[in-house]
Enzyme design. Structure first.
Site, PDB file in Angstrom:
ATOM      1  CE1 TYR A 123      -4.078  -1.856  -0.020  1.00 20.29           C
ATOM      2  CE2 TYR A 123      -2.844  -3.332   1.420  1.00 20.29           C
ATOM      3  CZ  TYR A 123      -3.930  -3.087   0.603  1.00 20.29           C
ATOM      4  OH  TYR A 123      -4.862  -4.067   0.410  1.00 20.29           O
ATOM      5  CG  PHE A 409     -10.788  -2.057  10.060  1.00 20.09           C
ATOM      6  CD1 PHE A 409     -10.610  -1.762   8.722  1.00 20.09           C
ATOM      7  CD2 PHE A 409      -9.986  -1.421  10.988  1.00 20.09           C
ATOM      8  CE1 PHE A 409      -9.644  -0.853   8.314  1.00 20.09           C
ATOM      9  CE2 PHE A 409      -9.038  -0.500  10.588  1.00 20.09           C
ATOM     10  CZ  PHE A 409      -8.853  -0.210   9.256  1.00 20.09           C
TER      11      PHE A 409
END
Length: 409
Positions: A123, A409
C-alpha cells in the site's frame, strides 16, 4: 472479456466474499464470522471487479471515526476486504480499485483513509504510511512479578458473562477513544466484534471470558481473555490469551494485569496487540522475560491534506510550509502552510518557499504522532529545505501517547 468495476449489490455478496476467502487462503470462515461481516458490510461503499459473472476483485470502506492528536474524532474510510483473484493478478485490478476508492473517499468528504495490511509492502505505492505500531509479548508469570500502584487493592474484580457485560465494557471503551490517537469510535453493530468467538478458531482455548474491574459500584475497566490449558511432566503450563483490555485509571489497569498474571494453572500471559507505550511494561519486574516485539498495525493516508492537518492539534507551536508530492492523488500536490498549536490549527495552500519536502506517504506515517519526521528524515524520506524547521515540525507533530489501533477490520 473486459472487466467491469461497480458498486457491490446485496445479491452479489456471497460471490464477492467467497472470492475474498479464496484470495486469503481458501479456508471458509465460520457462519458466525461470515454473518457478522455481511451485517457490517456497507454496500454503497464497497466495490467489486467482475469478469462476466465471476468476481475477480473486491474492496470495501467502512465509515469510521478515528481519534487524532488533540482528541478529535475524524471521519475516516476504513479500507477493508481488499483482494484480487489469484488467476487475475497483474491486470491492473488492484490499482483500478484503489483509484476508484480514493476518488470516492474524497467525494464523501472524508480526509483520511486507514487500513491494516496483510502484506505491508502493497500500500505504500498508493500513499499509505505506517502510522501506528503494536506490541506483542508473552509474560513468563513463573518468573515475572508485578509492582502495582497505590489504590490497586481498592479495585474489585468480578467475573462476568461477556455478552451480558458488553454494555459496561463498551462504555469504558468509549471513554478511552479520545485519550489515544488511532482508536476507533465504535459505530452501532461494531460492539459485536469483541464478542466474536467461533469455536473453530479458538485453537484449543476456552470460550471468551470476561472480568470487570469495579470501584464504588462503577465499572472502571475490563479484560476479555481466554485460557489455553497445557500440561507437561512438570505440571500445569496454561496460557492466558489477552483479547482486549481497557481501564479508566492506572490502578484499575494494574488490577486487571495482576489478575491475568495470577490465574491458577497458567504460567504465561500472551499479549497479541497493545500500545507500544502500554503501562504493563513498567509494572513487570523483568521485561526481557516478556519478549516484547513490535509490528505495523495501522496504515494511514491523507486523502485531503488541508482538512486532515487542520483536524488535529499540535503539541508545540508550529508554522511550517510543506512541499507535498502525491502522484496517486494529485489534488494534494503542492505547498501547504501549517500553523497551529495545542488549541487548533490551520492548513492552507501557499506560494511561499517550502521548509520541508516529503511525500504524502511520510505525512501519513507522521500524522498520528507515533512516527517522527526526524526519523523519516534519517532514512532520507523527508528533506529539510530551511534550517531548523524540521525539528520544529517533528516536535509539533508528536503525541504524548503512542497511537494504537485497538482492533482490526
Amino acid at each position: 472479456m473486459t472487466t467491469e468495476l461497480r458498486v457491490l449489490r446485496p445479491a452479489e455478496w456471497d460471490e464477492w466474499y467467497g472470492m475474498l476467502e479464496l484470495a486469503f487462503g481458501g479456508v471458509p470462515e465460520s457462519p458466525e464470522e461470515r454473518g457478522l461481516w455481511q451485517e457490517l458490510t456497507e454496500y454503497d461503499r464497497s466495490i467489486g471487479v467482475w469478469d462476466g459473472e465471476r468476481c475477480v476483485g473486491a474492496a470495501g470502506a467502512f465509515s469510521f471515526r478515528l481519534s487524532v492528536p488533540g482528541g478529535a474524532v475524524v471521519p475516516a474510510a476504513g479500507v477493508t476486504m481488499v483482494g484480487v483473484a489469484a488467476t487475475d493478478r497483474r491486470r491492473g485490478i488492484l490499482t483500478s480499485m484503489m483509484r476508484r476508492q480514493l476518488d470516492d473517499v474524497r467525494g464523501w468528504g472524508e480526509p483520511l483513509a486507514v487500513l491494516t495490511a496483510s502484506e505491508p509492502e502493497i500500500y505504500g505505492r498508493f500513499g499509505y504510511g505506517i502510522a501506528a505500531y503494536a506490541t506483542r509479548a508473552t509474560i513468563d508469570t513463573n518468573r515475572v512479578r508485578l509492582a502495582v500502584p497505590e489504590g490497586t487493592d481498592d479495585v474489585v474484580l468480578r467475573q462476568a458473562d461477556p455478552a451480558k457485560a458488553a454494555g459496561a465494557c463498551e462504555a469504558v471503551y468509549a471513554r478511552r477513544v479520545t485519550a489515544r490517537p488511532g482508536m476507533l469510535a465504535r459505530q452501532p453493530k461494531w460492539e459485536q466484534l469483541p464478542l466474536l468467538d467461533p469455536e473453530g478458531e479458538r485453537g484449543g482455548a476456552s470460550p471468551r471470558l470476561c472480568v470487570l474491574a469495579e470501584r464504588d459500584g462503577e465499572t472502571v475497566g475490563y479484560a476479555l481473555y481466554a485460557i489455553k490449558s497445557e500440561w507437561s511432566h512438570a505440571g500445569a503450563e496454561g496460557v492466558v490469551l489477552v483479547k482486549d483490555l481497557e481501564a479508566l485509571d492506572p490502578a484499575a489497569e494494574a488490577a486487571l494485569w495482576r489478575f491475568l498474571c495470577s490465574i491458577d494453572l497458567t504460567s504465561s500471559v500472551r499479549i497479541h496487540s497493545r500500545p507500544v507505550d502500554d503501562g504493563w511494561q513498567h509494572l513487570v519486574s523483568d521485561l526481557r522475560r516478556c519478549s516484547p516485539t513490535q509490528r505495523d498495525a495501522l496504515h494511514l493516508r491523507l486523502v485531503d491534506v488541508g482538512a486532515a492537518l487542520e483536524a488535529r492539534t499540535y503539541q508545540a507551536p508550529v508554522d511550517v510550509v510543506f512541499e507535498v508530492s502525491d502522484a496517486f492523488c494529485p489534488w494534494n500536490e503542492g505547498r501547504w502552510r501549517v500553523t497551529g498549536d495545542a488549541t487548533g490549527a490551520r492548513c492552507t495552500r501557499t506560494e511561499d518557499p517550502a521548509d520541508v519536502a516529503l511525500s504524502v506517504r511520510e505525512l501519513g506515517a507522521a500524522y498520528l504522532g507515533g512516527v517522527s519526521l526526524m526519523s523519516l528524515a534519517a532514512a532520507g524520506r523527508v528533506r529539510e529545505l530551511r534550517d531548523g524547521t524540521l525539528v520544529q515540525a517533528s516536535v509539533a507533530f508528536g503525541s504524548p501517547v503512542a497511537p494504537w489501533l485497538p482492533h482490526g477490520f
